[in-house]
Design an enzyme around this catalytic site. Structure first.
Site, mmCIF file in Angstrom:
data_model
loop_
_atom_site.group_PDB
_atom_site.id
_atom_site.type_symbol
_atom_site.label_atom_id
_atom_site.label_comp_id
_atom_site.label_asym_id
_atom_site.label_seq_id
_atom_site.Cartn_x
_atom_site.Cartn_y
_atom_site.Cartn_z
ATOM 1 C CG ASP A 179 -94.038 88.370 47.344
ATOM 2 O OD1 ASP A 179 -94.734 88.577 46.594
ATOM 3 O OD2 ASP A 179 -92.620 88.316 47.487
ATOM 4 C CG HIS A 180 -97.781 92.565 44.484
ATOM 5 N ND1 HIS A 180 -96.449 93.182 44.200
ATOM 6 C CD2 HIS A 180 -98.295 92.519 43.252
ATOM 7 C CE1 HIS A 180 -96.051 93.201 42.998
ATOM 8 N NE2 HIS A 180 -97.160 92.861 42.225
ATOM 9 C CG HIS A 242 -92.587 89.639 43.445
ATOM 10 N ND1 HIS A 242 -93.154 89.924 44.985
ATOM 11 C CD2 HIS A 242 -92.315 90.911 42.763
ATOM 12 C CE1 HIS A 242 -93.422 91.270 44.892
ATOM 13 N NE2 HIS A 242 -92.690 91.706 43.782
HETATM 14 C C1 BG6 Z 1 -92.930 95.120 42.354
HETATM 15 C C2 BG6 Z 1 -91.598 95.709 41.532
HETATM 16 O O1 BG6 Z 1 -92.651 94.543 43.423
HETATM 17 O O2 BG6 Z 1 -93.407 94.454 41.226
HETATM 18 C C3 BG6 Z 1 -91.649 96.368 40.461
HETATM 19 O O3 BG6 Z 1 -90.962 96.357 42.462
HETATM 20 C C4 BG6 Z 1 -92.710 95.442 39.322
HETATM 21 O O4 BG6 Z 1 -90.385 96.713 39.704
HETATM 22 C C5 BG6 Z 1 -93.714 94.978 39.976
HETATM 23 O O5 BG6 Z 1 -92.804 96.310 38.036
HETATM 24 C C6 BG6 Z 1 -94.389 93.855 39.175
HETATM 25 O O6 BG6 Z 1 -95.548 93.557 39.723
HETATM 26 P P1 BG6 Z 1 -96.668 92.944 38.480
HETATM 27 O O7 BG6 Z 1 -97.893 93.046 39.487
HETATM 28 O O8 BG6 Z 1 -97.097 94.172 37.696
HETATM 29 O O9 BG6 Z 1 -96.102 91.700 38.046
#
Ligand code: BG6
Length: 504
Positions: A179-180, A242
């Site tokens: 989960d980044h 997230h």
């Molecule tokens: C991803 C989603 O996991 O996270 C995307 O699938 C989203 O739709 C993205 O744009 C957002 O990541 P960050 O790090 O740019 O907030």
């Protein structure tokens, strides 16, 4: 510092966008910063024909995501290899296994292997099964780890069957669900803010906190991902994963230690304590969904969601989702949580706002600044922490106005090298640290909470509201919030015409 053992990284789905845009650039940064082990190789695996050289060109030598001298990038690219699976992931991995063994021997990877599954989730189990058939889950000679990308399931049921499927072949301790958001420095800092300081935690409860607000806004639309997004929507795409991870970090009790299992146990308990909403009336009152409409921003036309590539022109998929809920435990009883996520907002921002209660006894009667104590945890951009409090306006009387105490990561100067989320998460997995990866039970608990909302929306009883691209969501978004409070919108609407409507 922990040691990173020699290893081979095998990426399934290596011809895809994520490998070129995130994974290889993260590996390159780790290479530049000397975090990779002495003996290391990457094998990209996908279903289209490419030579090693073509793969290197595509993801490294000609990549717009890597910057540095050509020699440096060329030296890095020597670590990259490619294997074609000939159209199918569900095949006998005899040739793939031979290649893996060959690279393992040539590059002295000590039989330690990470398999990174950057493929649609429907292929995860088949890949795990085929790896197992060749003994590639066996840890007797070296460890084997499996990293899986989101989305982890489409509902509680599918997430459970995915977990069961993977557990048939790999142990939970071998599985890393990425989960980044957990890889973001500012998200990890929530733990430090709460548990390495003594000034916040005594106030971190229902006695002092009035409500908690979490906003995830993106100014972009669905871009080239319409096909995926139209089947997913904002709640599945961002909220279930997230944002509920962020909620867990805000809600959780102090862990016994920073040990991965202790932290994940507390997060799990936090997710289990979210009050499930099942009554349609409660769901109607506590959730809002919306979809962006075409608009004009500074003279430029912006597409509506239904006009995006690969999106059904009659789609009722939400690009805006806001949910109000409660946490049923001792610490949080009766404190409302408001969480929203959306595309095509006026700006890109993710922040957690802790709104404190007003003082019990109001001395400065003519000032409403007393009500304004907030702790803002800015996840991105302008990463930092902001405390808003009342200060006396100089002069006679006791007029109060808002003061700010702020900390920005950039003020740490050179030492503040913030690792990109994928860089940090890859390095953790390479070192066997699963703290920042979601455990099976956490993912299931998050789905258990999200499923009834999705079901309610699917039945079509809940309205879907239109909002012009470039405004802060549907017209009545603030009605979700109790009392006189409103969402904290960090900037103005961009589109002149808000275009509010109910979508049929
Ligand atoms: C991803 C989603 O996991 O996270 C995307 O699938 C989203 O739709 C993205 O744009 C957002 O990541 P960050 O790090 O740019 O907030």
């Amino acid at each position: 510092m922990r040691k990173t053992e020699n290893q081979l990284l095998v990426i399934f789905g290596a011809s895809g966008d994520l490998t070129a845009r995130k994974l290889v650039p993260a590996l390159y940064k780790l290479y530049k910063d000397k975090h990779l082990p002495e003996h290391f190789a990457v094998l990209g695996v996908a279903r289209s024909f490419m030579t090693d050289e073509e793969f290197r060109k595509r993801v490294a030598l000609e990549s717009k995501y890597l910057d540095d001298s050509e020699e440096f990038i060329a030296a890095f690219s020597e670590k990259l290899f490619y294997e074609d699976l000939h159209k199918k992931y569900d095949v006998d991995y005899r040739e793939l296994n031979e290649r893996i063994q060959d690279l393992n021997t040539t590059y002295q990877c000590d039989n330690n292997i990470i398999f990174y599954l950057s493929t649609p989730p429907s292929l995860f189990e088949a890949i795990a099964k085929n790896l197992t058939a060749k003994g590639l889950n066996d840890e007797r000679l070296g460890w084997k780890r499996l990293i899986v990308e989101k989305p982890f399931g489409y509902s509680l049921e599918t997430a459970k069957s995915l977990n069961e499927g993977l557990h048939r072949y790999f142990k939970e301790s071998q599985i890393y669900r990425i989960d980044h958001y957990l890889g973001k420095e500012t998200v990890q800092n929530i733990l430090v803010t709460r548990f390495a300081n003594s000034i916040f935690e005594p106030l971190w409860n229902r006695d002092y906190i009035h409500h908690v607000e979490i906003t995830n806004a993106e100014s972009g639309g669905v871009e080239s991902r319409g096909g995926y997004y139209d089947k997913s929507g904002a709640l599945r795409d961002m909220f279930q994963s997230h944002l509920l991870q962020l909620v867990a970090l805000i809600v959780m009790e102090p862990p016994l230690s920073a040990n991965p299992e202790e932290i994940r146990n507390e997060k799990m308990k936090a997710l289990k304590s979210l009050r499930l909403m099942t009554d349609p009336k409660v769901l109607e009152k506590n959730t809002i969904r919306g979809q962006y409409l075409a608009s004009e921003i500074e003279g430029e036309k912006v597409k509506g969601y239904r006009e995006e590539v690969d999106v059904d022109p009659d789609s009722t998929t939400e690009t805006y989702a806001a949910v109000k809920f409660y946490v049923d435990n001792w610490r949080w009883a009766d404190v409302p949580f408001y969480v929203r996520t959306a595309k095509r907002m006026p700006t890109k921002v993710t922040e957690v706002v802790i709104h404190f209660k007003s003082p019990h006894h109001q001395i400065f009667k003519n000032s409403d600044m007393n009500k304004d104590n907030k702790l803002i945890i800015r996840i991105q951009p302008d990463e930092g922490i902001l405390v808003k409090f009342g200060v006396k306006v100089p002069g006679q009387g006791f007029a109060v106005e808002r003061g700010n105490l702020d900390f920005y990561y950039e003020s740490l100067g050179d030492e503040s090298h913030i690792m990109e989320a994928y860089e940090r998460l890859l390095l953790d997995a390479m070192q066997g640290d699963a703290t920042l990866y979601a455990r099976a039970d956490e993912v299931e608990a998050a789905w258990r909470f999200t499923d009834p909302i999705l079901d309610h929306w699917k039945k079509g009883d809940a309205k879907i509201y239109g909002y012009s691209a470039g405004v802060w969501g549907p017209q009545h978004a603030d009605e979700l919030i109790e009392g006189k409070s409103m969402w904290r919108n960090p900037c103005e609407n961009l589109a002149d015409d808000a275009g509010y409507c109910v979508i049929e």
